[in-house]
Design an enzyme around this catalytic site. Structure first.
Site, short mmCIF file in Angstrom:
data_model
loop_
_atom_site.label_atom_id
_atom_site.label_comp_id
_atom_site.label_asym_id
_atom_site.label_seq_id
_atom_site.Cartn_x
_atom_site.Cartn_y
_atom_site.Cartn_z
N LYS A 121 80.89 54.92 21.16
CA LYS A 121 81.65 53.58 20.84
C LYS A 121 82.83 53.82 20.23
CE LYS A 121 80.24 49.91 21.45
NZ LYS A 121 80.65 49.03 22.77
N PHE A 131 71.76 40.99 25.03
CA PHE A 131 71.38 40.25 23.85
C PHE A 131 72.92 39.61 23.45
CE2 PHE A 131 71.52 40.62 18.99
CZ PHE A 131 70.87 39.35 18.91
N THR A 172 78.78 54.93 30.41
CA THR A 172 79.18 53.37 30.19
C THR A 172 80.21 52.94 29.23
OG1 THR A 172 76.91 52.86 31.04
CG2 THR A 172 78.10 51.06 30.02
N TYR A 203 75.36 57.51 20.07
CA TYR A 203 75.66 56.32 20.60
C TYR A 203 77.12 55.83 19.75
CZ TYR A 203 76.07 51.24 19.45
OH TYR A 203 76.44 49.88 19.33
N THR A 234 81.05 48.18 17.16
CA THR A 234 80.14 48.03 16.27
C THR A 234 80.51 48.70 14.93
OG1 THR A 234 77.79 49.08 15.71
CG2 THR A 234 79.20 50.36 17.21
N ASP A 235 79.83 48.35 13.75
CA ASP A 235 80.23 48.81 12.40
C ASP A 235 79.79 50.38 12.22
OD1 ASP A 235 77.32 48.27 12.45
OD2 ASP A 235 77.48 47.20 10.41
N GLU A 236 78.90 50.97 13.28
CA GLU A 236 78.32 51.98 13.15
C GLU A 236 79.49 53.32 13.45
OE1 GLU A 236 74.57 52.96 14.99
OE2 GLU A 236 74.19 50.96 15.17
#
Length: 326
Positions: free
Chosen positions: A151, A12, A98, A147, A123-125
């Site tokens: 990250k 994306f 990955t 996830y 990512t902000d997560e």
């Protein structure tokens, strides 16, 4: 002429970034993508014959493939990642491979290849659920699902290569992206395509979880600017300044598509569902960036894109549905 490597360029954000580079710069672009279920060559069908574009199918966790893709490259943008939270809750194995091992391999190969700069896309997560205020780059990382944990690990691992080995590297962390070419398992494209198919919208919990929405092209331009002007070893938050409760976004989509609230189906909340994300983007703004797309305009354009591109998303939803039934 500068030559860049974009990993995950058929995904994306990656595909939107590749398209932006080819249309707004003179860079040559190598796209390295393994083409897992969320990677789609159709995302870049309009540029595949561009003489400044080349595609390499391969895995970022494979040293030989990564080293080959980096030949003659100046800058690496590592977008490649497993990113769907629900999938990570079901099985985190591919996320570790990955997101963590792949990032380690990219950093090592970048050093060996003498890459001028590597940009790790985050990512902000990783900051976890934020009750008040906004997360700064120096805040403690508190990932709450597999996830975001992988990250966070990939960010820290990448930054360690900057400190230990002198790799010229920066990390960007963006809020929720939306826009064209987003795989229809994610919230906005799932909601929009479900309505186009005459299906209800599955909304987690009470719908009051807050996300900050960032139009994908605004994020792409921020990433490029950070790559050009950012300081090595630094992290740059990229927020959209569009915080909305999920229920608010859902109602907005319904309104724009001529539907009422009877099309909402409340479903059991996700395990460990973060309540709110919010980013302080002061460092990114100091480089001269601001988000340009107003949320309502971007949402309307996104709905229009999915309406006009059924041939793109219908096969993806059909394939996913078929796989789920096996």
């Amino acid at each position: 002429m500068q030559k860049v490597l974009v990993t995950g360029g058929c995904g994306f954000i990656g595909s939107n970034f590749v398209r932006m580079l080819l249309s707004e710069t003179e860079f040559s672009v190598v796209n390295l993508d393994l083409l897992t279920y969320a990677g789609n060559t159709a995302n870049l069908k309009d540029v595949e014959k561009n003489p400044r574009y080349s595609f390499v199918k391969g895995d970022i966790a494979d040293p030989k493939t990564a080293a080959k893709a980096m030949r003659g490259v100046d800058t690496v943008f590592n977008f490649a990642a497993e990113s769907h939270v629900d999938n990570s809750i079901a099985d985190a194995s591919e996320f570790v491979r990955t997101n963590v091992m792949g990032t380690k391999n990219m950093a090592q190969c970048a050093i060996a290849a003498g890459i001028s700069r590597m940009v790790q896309i985050g990512t902000d997560e990783v900051y976890g659920s934020v009750e008040k205020g906004s997360s700064k780059e120096t805040d403690r990382l508190e990932p709450r699902n597999p996830y975001s944990a992988t990250k966070a690990a990939s960010d820290l691992l990448a930054l360690s290569y900057a400190t230990t080995f002198g790799l010229d590297l920066i990390v960007t962390r963006s809020s929720n992206n939306y826009g064209p070419y987003q795989y229809p398992e994610k919230a906005l494209p799932l909601f929009i395509t479900n309505l186009l198919e005459g299906k209800k919208i599955p909304l987690y919990g009470d719908g009051k979880n807050v996300r900050d929405w960032l139009y994908v092209q605004d994020n792409c331009r921020a990433i490029l600017l950070a790559a050009q002007k950012g300081k090595s070893g630094e992290i740059y938050n990229i927020g959209g300044e569009n915080e909305r409760q999920n229920i608010e976004v859902t109602k907005k989509i319904l309104s724009m598509m001529g539907k009422n609230e009877e099309w909402i189906e409340y479903v059991q909340d996700r395990l460990g569902h973060d309540r709110r994300y919010s980013l302080d983007s002061a460092k990114m703004k100091a480089l001269g960036w601001r988000p340009q797309k107003k949320f309502e305009d971007g949402l309307r354009e996104t709905i229009g894109w999915y309406k006009n591109n059924e041939k793109w998303w219908k096969p993806l939803k059909a394939a996913k549905s078929k796989g789920a039934k096996k």
